[in-house]
Design a protein around this motif. Structure first.
Motif, short mmCIF file in Angstrom:
data_model
loop_
_atom_site.label_atom_id
_atom_site.label_comp_id
_atom_site.label_asym_id
_atom_site.label_seq_id
_atom_site.Cartn_x
_atom_site.Cartn_y
_atom_site.Cartn_z
N GLU A 46 0.83 -1.21 0.00
CA GLU A 46 0.00 0.00 0.00
C GLU A 46 0.86 1.26 0.00
OE1 GLU A 46 -2.57 -0.19 3.34
OE2 GLU A 46 -3.72 -1.92 2.60
N TYR A 47 2.16 1.09 0.05
CA TYR A 47 3.05 2.24 0.22
C TYR A 47 3.33 2.95 -1.10
CZ TYR A 47 4.30 1.52 5.11
OH TYR A 47 4.27 1.43 6.48
N THR A 48 3.59 4.25 -0.97
CA THR A 48 4.07 5.10 -2.06
C THR A 48 5.42 5.67 -1.66
OG1 THR A 48 1.86 5.73 -2.80
CG2 THR A 48 3.66 7.21 -3.38
N ILE A 49 6.31 5.81 -2.62
CA ILE A 49 7.57 6.51 -2.40
C ILE A 49 7.34 7.96 -2.79
CG2 ILE A 49 10.00 6.71 -3.08
CD1 ILE A 49 9.85 3.65 -3.71
N LEU A 50 7.50 8.87 -1.85
CA LEU A 50 7.15 10.27 -2.07
C LEU A 50 8.40 11.13 -2.11
CD1 LEU A 50 4.48 12.00 -2.25
CD2 LEU A 50 4.95 12.65 0.13
N THR A 51 8.56 11.91 -3.17
CA THR A 51 9.68 12.84 -3.30
C THR A 51 9.17 14.28 -3.21
OG1 THR A 51 9.58 13.22 -5.69
CG2 THR A 51 10.70 11.21 -4.95
N PRO A 52 10.08 15.23 -2.98
CA PRO A 52 9.66 16.64 -3.10
C PRO A 52 9.20 16.94 -4.52
CG PRO A 52 11.81 16.44 -2.03
CD PRO A 52 11.49 15.10 -2.59
N ASP A 53 8.46 18.03 -4.69
CA ASP A 53 8.11 18.47 -6.03
C ASP A 53 9.37 18.90 -6.79
OD1 ASP A 53 5.42 18.06 -5.54
OD2 ASP A 53 5.09 20.11 -4.82
N LYS A 54 9.39 18.64 -8.07
CA LYS A 54 10.52 18.96 -8.92
C LYS A 54 11.84 18.48 -8.31
CE LYS A 54 8.22 23.02 -10.86
NZ LYS A 54 8.27 24.49 -11.08
N PRO A 55 11.95 17.19 -8.07
CA PRO A 55 13.15 16.67 -7.40
C PRO A 55 14.39 16.78 -8.30
CG PRO A 55 11.79 14.86 -8.20
CD PRO A 55 11.00 16.12 -8.42
N SER A 56 15.54 16.88 -7.65
CA SER A 56 16.80 16.91 -8.37
C SER A 56 17.10 15.54 -8.97
CB SER A 56 17.94 17.29 -7.42
OG SER A 56 18.19 16.23 -6.51
N GLY A 57 18.13 15.49 -9.81
CA GLY A 57 18.51 14.21 -10.41
C GLY A 57 18.91 13.19 -9.36
N ILE A 58 19.57 13.64 -8.31
CA ILE A 58 20.00 12.71 -7.27
C ILE A 58 18.79 12.20 -6.48
CG2 ILE A 58 21.34 12.51 -5.15
CD1 ILE A 58 23.33 14.41 -6.31
N THR A 59 17.82 13.07 -6.19
CA THR A 59 16.62 12.62 -5.49
C THR A 59 15.84 11.63 -6.35
OG1 THR A 59 16.51 14.76 -4.36
CG2 THR A 59 14.54 13.39 -4.31
N TRP A 78 6.28 -0.49 -6.42
CA TRP A 78 6.31 0.61 -5.47
C TRP A 78 6.25 1.92 -6.25
CZ3 TRP A 78 7.10 -0.22 -0.05
CH2 TRP A 78 7.21 -1.58 0.29
N PRO A 79 5.06 2.53 -6.32
CA PRO A 79 4.92 3.75 -7.12
C PRO A 79 5.71 4.92 -6.52
CG PRO A 79 2.91 3.34 -5.86
CD PRO A 79 3.79 2.14 -5.69
N VAL A 80 6.23 5.76 -7.39
CA VAL A 80 6.97 6.96 -6.98
C VAL A 80 6.13 8.17 -7.38
CG1 VAL A 80 9.05 8.33 -7.27
CG2 VAL A 80 9.18 5.81 -7.26
N LYS A 81 5.84 9.03 -6.40
CA LYS A 81 5.05 10.23 -6.68
C LYS A 81 5.72 11.45 -6.05
CE LYS A 81 0.61 7.81 -6.93
NZ LYS A 81 0.51 7.95 -8.39
N GLN A 82 5.39 12.62 -6.60
CA GLN A 82 5.87 13.86 -6.02
C GLN A 82 4.86 14.38 -5.00
OE1 GLN A 82 7.20 16.73 -8.93
NE2 GLN A 82 8.10 15.13 -10.23
N GLU A 83 5.32 15.30 -4.17
CA GLU A 83 4.53 15.83 -3.05
C GLU A 83 3.14 16.28 -3.48
OE1 GLU A 83 3.69 17.10 0.86
OE2 GLU A 83 5.48 16.03 0.17
N ARG A 93 8.96 8.63 2.69
CA ARG A 93 9.09 10.04 2.30
C ARG A 93 10.56 10.45 2.23
NH1 ARG A 93 5.64 11.13 6.89
NH2 ARG A 93 7.09 12.79 7.51
N LEU A 94 10.92 11.07 1.15
CA LEU A 94 12.24 11.66 0.97
C LEU A 94 12.10 13.17 1.17
CD1 LEU A 94 12.43 8.87 -0.48
CD2 LEU A 94 14.16 9.88 -1.96
N GLU A 95 12.71 13.70 2.22
CA GLU A 95 12.50 15.09 2.59
C GLU A 95 13.83 15.82 2.75
OE1 GLU A 95 8.42 14.35 5.24
OE2 GLU A 95 10.27 15.03 6.22
N ILE A 96 13.88 17.03 2.22
CA ILE A 96 15.03 17.92 2.42
C ILE A 96 14.59 19.06 3.32
CG2 ILE A 96 16.62 19.51 1.30
CD1 ILE A 96 16.59 17.72 -1.14
N THR A 97 15.33 19.26 4.41
CA THR A 97 14.96 20.32 5.36
C THR A 97 16.18 20.78 6.13
OG1 THR A 97 13.55 20.86 7.24
CG2 THR A 97 14.41 18.63 7.15
N ASP A 98 16.15 22.02 6.57
CA ASP A 98 17.16 22.56 7.47
C ASP A 98 16.60 22.76 8.87
OD1 ASP A 98 19.32 22.73 5.68
OD2 ASP A 98 18.52 24.60 4.84
#
Length: 611
Positions: A46-59, A78-83, A93-98
């Motif tokens: 049931e899981y989705t792999i979630l990336t930020p919107d407009k992910p970089s090539g490395i993401t 395993w579907p990959v979708k953007q935010e 979830r793949l998240e970039i944050t400071d």
């Protein structure tokens, strides 16, 4: 200190481990605790792999690697979708944050944790997301990438994980292995968290961390002020040595040399648009200083020749401020002594090159003296780390003169990598084979190096055991015995040292060691006889011992019949040909030395023409 390989060999041989059972047992399914994440069952998720919107090539790469490996493990898609397209379902979830203080400050670090039903990979940069992805696959799911052609992806019909919260960052910011496997399979190297300056992501080539401008990785003086263009008309650009101009050296005090070199560099930068980039301003592959009056005066004023080089480098660094270009140099031969007065600008990369040290003994215990030995190197690395905060290491893991012969340095690898980290090095370039050369135990060496460059405290014992069991399979026990024998050749002789140009008749490569190794390889070949892949791997490593036999016999140091020698040289050549193994030494790119060596053996042994 007892070599970890020796203790492992004793354990492995005495216990007669079942080769393929060890790691799979470690991944066996225990009854799940009450609080678990059920990621997949029966080939569905049931899981989705979630990336930020407009992910970089490395993401993108991180998400794709997750989807690929999770499918291999579970059989599920395993579907990959953007935010922006997220749905009401559990996520990885793949998240970039400071804003998360639990995420390491190091941009390559990550935090890996569960949040409700979700798994979160969080970092301050895309690179950290990528390395967090591999940590999930490796540390939590049991994936391994031993070599480009030997991986482990454990199959799980039901995939559950208990909650976790962990974070990590690399000991070294720059981690590179100069090896054919890295050149041929960049994805394998990426999975081992190497970040060579030669990596490229096609959609966003500037995503990689360490980008040397082409032609500017090392030994660049000849390129910056080319002798074929300037030596006849401007001999004063080049070093004065014993009254004569030497085209291999530059006169670093001559303002025209700096202006000429800077003009060359700017022209190349104009053609090479990628930024950021690294440019090496470094001596040719030699040592020495210009002896003209002005260079001599500056060297006397500085107290050492390195200060003269630092003045030259700082001028480049000052000229390139604001251009997103990092200046690099080598501390190599005569430039490896830390400067007394003029220090490098903070952003300059100083790469210390211990080309003369012995890697056969542990770093703090080796008695190797001389200007480039271990005792002198300890003074140098302490001196550089005390004055500069951007120190890299160029370490050597190959015999440049005889790439086939055994090189007893694997047992000390963990100690040397920790030694570099303890002295505040921020990067390591580990030089191994550059082509198809059959360097001693190179596949194990590369795996250990990659893992230790990320975490020098990694259990090298466990890494070695696991690698041998999965790469050499049925022959793991005798190969462990060979590792122990190789380490023992040098470890118990504190006044006998290794060098990267050692000859096959070096004292630690004795006839007794040859005989011992022949017996060990006979056991390894017997153990692997029913597995063609493993058998070939053992035969490739056996080339090292066959090379010793042939070279010792050629020098008259080993008593073997001509018939036996001809049989060995035929086997040697067959394995080389079938595995595309070429080159006898660093510069034998056309394979001429190796082929001549084989002809010499056959001629002396009395082979008939054409054989």
């Amino acid at each position: 200190m007892k070599p970890y390989i020796t203790s492992y060999a004793a354990t492995l041989i005495s216990s007669c481990l079942t080769v393929m059972g060890t790691l799979s047992a470690a991944h066996s399914q225990e009854p799940p605790p009450r609080t678990t994440l059920r990621l997949a069952e029966g080939g569905t998720t049931e899981y989705t792999i979630l990336t930020p919107d407009k992910p970089s090539g490395i993401t993108h790469s991180a998400a794709d690697e997750l989807a690929f490996h999770l499918k291999q493990i579970t059989g599920a898609e395993w579907p990959v979708k953007q935010e922006q397209a997220r749905a009401d379902r559990p996520e990885i979830r793949l998240e970039i944050t400071d804003s998360d203080p639990a995420v390491p400050q190091n941009a390559q670090g990550y935090r890996l944790f569960t949040e409700g039903d979700d798994i979160v990979i969080r970092s301050r940069s895309p690179h950290g997301l990528l390395y967090g992805t591999y940590a999930l696959l490796e540390d939590k799911l049991g994936c391994r990438w031993y070599t480009p052609d030997e991986t482990l992806i454990p199959r799980r019909e039901t995939l559950r994980l208990s909650p976790f919260d962990t974070s990590a960052s690399p000991a070294f910011l720059y981690r590179d292995i100069y090896a054919a496997d890295v050149f041929r399979d960049r994805q394998w190297a990426q999975r081992l968290r190497l970040n060579s300056g030669t990596f490229r992501w096609p959609d966003k080539p500037t995503d990689h961390l360490y980008n040397y401008m082409p032609g500017y990785s090392c030994h660049t003086f000849e390129h910056l002020v080319p002798p074929d263009k300037h030596f006849k008309t401007h001999p004063e650009y080049y070093g004065l040595v014993n009254g004569k101009r030497d085209k291999n050296l530059l006169c670093l005090s001559n303002p025209a040399v700096f202006e000429t070199a800077l003009a060359t560099l700017r022209a190349d930068l104009a053609r090479h648009k990628e930024r950021p980039c690294i440019v090496s301003i470094s001596q040719n592959d030699c040592g020495g200083w210009c002896q003209c009056p002005e260079c001599t005066r500056i060297i006397a004023e500085e107290g050492d020749g390195t200060g003269l080089l630092m003045r030259f480098l700082n001028k480049f660094d000052n000229a390139l401020q604001g251009e997103n270009v990092t200046v690099h140099t080598l501390a190599y031969h005569t430039t490896d002594i830390p400067p007394t007065k003029t220090k490098p600008n903070p952003g300059i990369i100083i790469q210390l090159c211990p080309i003369g040290i012995c890697y056969g003994h542990y770093p703090e215990k080796c008695s190797h003296s001389g200007s480039e030995g271990n005792i002198a190197f300890e003074r140098k690395i302490k001196g550089w780390s005390a004055i500069h905060d951007n120190l890299w290491i160029w370490s050597y893991h190959i015999n440049f003169a005889h790439s086939f012969q055994p090189f007893p340095n694997i047992h000390t690898l963990p100690a040397y990598i920790r030694y570099f980290a303890d002295h505040k090095a921020k990067g390591v370039f580990a030089q191994s084979d550059a082509g198809q050369r059959a360097t001693s135990l190179k596949r194990l060496k590369h795996y250990l190096l990659a893992k230790l460059l990320w975490n020098p405290q990694t259990d090298a014992d466990a890494l070695t055991r696991e690698f041998l069991e999965h790469y050499y399979k049925e022959a793991a026990a005798p190969m462990a015995e060979y590792l122990a024998a190789l380490a023992a050749t040098i470890e118990n002789t504190p006044n006998l040292h290794t060098w990267i140009y050692d000859a096959p008749h070096s004292r630690y490569l004795s006839n007794d060691f040859i005989e011992q190794s022949e017996n060990i390889f006979a056991k390894a070949l017997e153990a692997a006889k029913n597995n063609p892949v493993t058998l070939n791997r053992v035969k490739i490593e056996q080339l090292s011992i066959q090379y010793l036999i042939l070279t010792h016999w050629l020098r008259g140091n080993l008593n073997r019949s001509n018939e036996e020698i001809l049989k060995i040289v035929d086997e040697f050549e067959t394995v080389c040909r079938e595995n595309n193994i070429t080159g006898l030494s660093e510069h034998d790119w056309k394979d001429e030395q190796r082929l001549q060596f084989i002809r010499d053996i056959r001629t002396k042994a009395g082979a008939q023409p054409g054989n």
